[in-house]
Design a protein around this motif. Sequence first.
Motif, PDB file in Angstrom:
ATOM      1  N   GLU A   1       0.867  -1.169   0.000  1.00 49.66           N
ATOM      2  CA  GLU A   1       0.000   0.000   0.000  1.00 49.66           C
ATOM      3  C   GLU A   1       0.906   1.221   0.000  1.00 49.66           C
ATOM      4  O   GLU A   1       1.999   1.199   0.556  1.00 49.66           O
ATOM      5  N   PHE A   2       0.424   2.293  -0.629  1.00 47.81           N
ATOM      6  CA  PHE A   2       1.241   3.486  -0.804  1.00 47.81           C
ATOM      7  C   PHE A   2       0.519   4.699  -0.262  1.00 47.81           C
ATOM      8  O   PHE A   2      -0.697   4.826  -0.388  1.00 47.81           O
ATOM      9  N   ALA A   3       1.304   5.591   0.324  1.00 45.21           N
ATOM     10  CA  ALA A   3       0.808   6.884   0.780  1.00 45.21           C
ATOM     11  C   ALA A   3       1.752   7.938   0.234  1.00 45.21           C
ATOM     12  O   ALA A   3       2.965   7.727   0.183  1.00 45.21           O
ATOM     13  N   THR A   4       1.201   9.074  -0.169  1.00 48.09           N
ATOM     14  CA  THR A   4       2.035  10.136  -0.730  1.00 48.09           C
ATOM     15  C   THR A   4       2.308  11.239   0.277  1.00 48.09           C
ATOM     16  O   THR A   4       2.919  12.245  -0.062  1.00 48.09           O
ATOM     17  N   SER A   5       1.844  11.043   1.512  1.00 45.69           N
ATOM     18  CA  SER A   5       2.110  12.038   2.562  1.00 45.69           C
ATOM     19  C   SER A   5       2.131  11.347   3.918  1.00 45.69           C
ATOM     20  O   SER A   5       1.585  10.250   4.089  1.00 45.69           O
ATOM     21  N   GLY A   6       2.742  12.012   4.874  1.00 51.91           N
ATOM     22  CA  GLY A   6       2.756  11.501   6.233  1.00 51.91           C
ATOM     23  C   GLY A   6       1.361  11.405   6.811  1.00 51.91           C
ATOM     24  O   GLY A   6       1.029  10.449   7.517  1.00 51.91           O
ATOM     25  N   GLU A   7       0.537  12.382   6.509  1.00 49.71           N
ATOM     26  CA  GLU A   7      -0.837  12.395   7.020  1.00 49.71           C
ATOM     27  C   GLU A   7      -1.619  11.188   6.516  1.00 49.71           C
ATOM     28  O   GLU A   7      -2.313  10.519   7.285  1.00 49.71           O
ATOM     29  N   GLN A   8      -1.501  10.909   5.231  1.00 50.05           N
ATOM     30  CA  GLN A   8      -2.197   9.764   4.640  1.00 50.05           C
ATOM     31  C   GLN A   8      -1.682   8.455   5.249  1.00 50.05           C
ATOM     32  O   GLN A   8      -2.464   7.555   5.558  1.00 50.05           O
ATOM     33  N   ALA A   9      -0.381   8.357   5.444  1.00 48.27           N
ATOM     34  CA  ALA A   9       0.209   7.149   6.029  1.00 48.27           C
ATOM     35  C   ALA A   9      -0.281   6.933   7.460  1.00 48.27           C
ATOM     36  O   ALA A   9      -0.616   5.812   7.845  1.00 48.27           O
ATOM     37  N   LEU A  10      -0.337   7.999   8.229  1.00 47.56           N
ATOM     38  CA  LEU A  10      -0.799   7.879   9.611  1.00 47.56           C
ATOM     39  C   LEU A  10      -2.238   7.385   9.657  1.00 47.56           C
ATOM     40  O   LEU A  10      -2.584   6.531  10.486  1.00 47.56           O
ATOM     41  N   THR A  11      -3.070   7.873   8.765  1.00 46.27           N
ATOM     42  CA  THR A  11      -4.457   7.399   8.691  1.00 46.27           C
ATOM     43  C   THR A  11      -4.496   5.905   8.395  1.00 46.27           C
ATOM     44  O   THR A  11      -5.249   5.152   9.020  1.00 46.27           O
ATOM     45  N   ILE A  12      -3.673   5.451   7.463  1.00 48.24           N
ATOM     46  CA  ILE A  12      -3.627   4.025   7.117  1.00 48.24           C
ATOM     47  C   ILE A  12      -3.193   3.208   8.326  1.00 48.24           C
ATOM     48  O   ILE A  12      -3.785   2.165   8.634  1.00 48.24           O
ATOM     49  N   VAL A  13      -2.168   3.668   9.029  1.00 44.25           N
ATOM     50  CA  VAL A  13      -1.659   2.949  10.201  1.00 44.25           C
ATOM     51  C   VAL A  13      -2.732   2.843  11.274  1.00 44.25           C
ATOM     52  O   VAL A  13      -2.967   1.774  11.837  1.00 44.25           O
ATOM     53  N   VAL A  14      -3.405   3.939  11.555  1.00 42.52           N
ATOM     54  CA  VAL A  14      -4.426   3.958  12.605  1.00 42.52           C
ATOM     55  C   VAL A  14      -5.615   3.078  12.221  1.00 42.52           C
ATOM     56  O   VAL A  14      -6.164   2.363  13.057  1.00 42.52           O
ATOM     57  N   GLU A  15      -6.009   3.111  10.953  1.00 40.98           N
ATOM     58  CA  GLU A  15      -7.192   2.369  10.513  1.00 40.98           C
ATOM     59  C   GLU A  15      -6.894   0.916  10.152  1.00 40.98           C
ATOM     60  O   GLU A  15      -7.822   0.154   9.895  1.00 40.98           O
ATOM     61  N   ALA A  16      -5.653   0.507  10.166  1.00 39.58           N
ATOM     62  CA  ALA A  16      -5.271  -0.839   9.722  1.00 39.58           C
ATOM     63  C   ALA A  16      -5.285  -1.855  10.850  1.00 39.58           C
ATOM     64  O   ALA A  16      -4.484  -2.778  10.863  1.00 39.58           O
ATOM     65  N   ARG A  17      -6.179  -1.722  11.790  1.00 43.61           N
ATOM     66  CA  ARG A  17      -6.228  -2.643  12.930  1.00 43.61           C
ATOM     67  C   ARG A  17      -6.537  -4.078  12.523  1.00 43.61           C
ATOM     68  O   ARG A  17      -6.195  -5.000  13.231  1.00 43.61           O
ATOM     69  N   GLU A  18      -7.201  -4.270  11.397  1.00 35.03           N
ATOM     70  CA  GLU A  18      -7.544  -5.618  10.937  1.00 35.03           C
ATOM     71  C   GLU A  18      -6.447  -6.213  10.051  1.00 35.03           C
ATOM     72  O   GLU A  18      -6.588  -7.314   9.568  1.00 35.03           O
ATOM     73  N   ARG A  19      -5.385  -5.473   9.856  1.00 32.62           N
ATOM     74  CA  ARG A  19      -4.286  -5.948   9.013  1.00 32.62           C
ATOM     75  C   ARG A  19      -2.994  -5.849   9.789  1.00 32.62           C
ATOM     76  O   ARG A  19      -2.804  -4.938  10.573  1.00 32.62           O
ATOM     77  N   ASP A  20      -2.110  -6.782   9.543  1.00 30.07           N
ATOM     78  CA  ASP A  20      -0.789  -6.726  10.142  1.00 30.07           C
ATOM     79  C   ASP A  20       0.138  -5.958   9.208  1.00 30.07           C
ATOM     80  O   ASP A  20       0.428  -6.425   8.101  1.00 30.07           O
ATOM     81  N   ILE A  21       0.566  -4.790   9.638  1.00 28.24           N
ATOM     82  CA  ILE A  21       1.576  -4.054   8.886  1.00 28.24           C
ATOM     83  C   ILE A  21       2.913  -4.588   9.380  1.00 28.24           C
ATOM     84  O   ILE A  21       3.251  -4.440  10.557  1.00 28.24           O
ATOM     85  N   ILE A  22       3.646  -5.251   8.503  1.00 27.82           N
ATOM     86  CA  ILE A  22       4.908  -5.842   8.929  1.00 27.82           C
ATOM     87  C   ILE A  22       6.086  -4.902   8.717  1.00 27.82           C
ATOM     88  O   ILE A  22       7.158  -5.123   9.267  1.00 27.82           O
ATOM     89  N   LEU A  23       5.884  -3.845   7.911  1.00 23.37           N
ATOM     90  CA  LEU A  23       6.977  -2.917   7.648  1.00 23.37           C
ATOM     91  C   LEU A  23       6.431  -1.627   7.071  1.00 23.37           C
ATOM     92  O   LEU A  23       5.541  -1.655   6.215  1.00 23.37           O
ATOM     93  N   LEU A  24       6.947  -0.509   7.560  1.00 25.77           N
ATOM     94  CA  LEU A  24       6.641   0.806   7.005  1.00 25.77           C
ATOM     95  C   LEU A  24       7.952   1.396   6.505  1.00 25.77           C
ATOM     96  O   LEU A  24       8.925   1.455   7.251  1.00 25.77           O
ATOM     97  N   LEU A  25       7.961   1.760   5.238  1.00 29.99           N
ATOM     98  CA  LEU A  25       9.125   2.412   4.628  1.00 29.99           C
ATOM     99  C   LEU A  25       8.724   3.843   4.332  1.00 29.99           C
ATOM    100  O   LEU A  25       7.744   4.072   3.619  1.00 29.99           O
ATOM    101  N   SER A  26       9.469   4.805   4.884  1.00 33.78           N
ATOM    102  CA  SER A  26       9.078   6.201   4.711  1.00 33.78           C
ATOM    103  C   SER A  26      10.239   7.076   4.281  1.00 33.78           C
ATOM    104  O   SER A  26      11.335   7.002   4.848  1.00 33.78           O
TER     105      SER A  26
END
Length: 135
Positions: A34-59
Amino acid sequence: MSVLVLVVDDEPDIEALFRQQFRRDVKAGRFDLEFATSGEQALTIVVEARERDIILLLSDVNMPGMGGFDLLRRVKEQRPDLPVIMITAYADPQTRRRALEQGADDLLPKPVDFASVRAEVDRRLASWTGGKPAP
């Protein structure tokens, strides 16, 4: 639950590069990108991704609005165990030290060394699956 690798960068060509490098993995269902073009968008994805395991964030470090270091701090407040690797065109010792002191797992220089990223993703997948091979 699906496994996610989140890439955050304001440069439009980064998504195409990552999709090209990992197309077989995504097609095989090893993980989602999954891709985000801003920090704000990425933070939203992280907060809302409770049903998914994010194994790595590259920023990326330098982005307009919420920069990479602000994102790192806020992500670690929400999900302290989430592995984060910072990426920058300015991989000097001070930036590296700052990234590691603020909780990043690593700092990679641009252009991105996809062999290193692949090794890290594979390591995170193995950890997530308890050492069993991912699909």
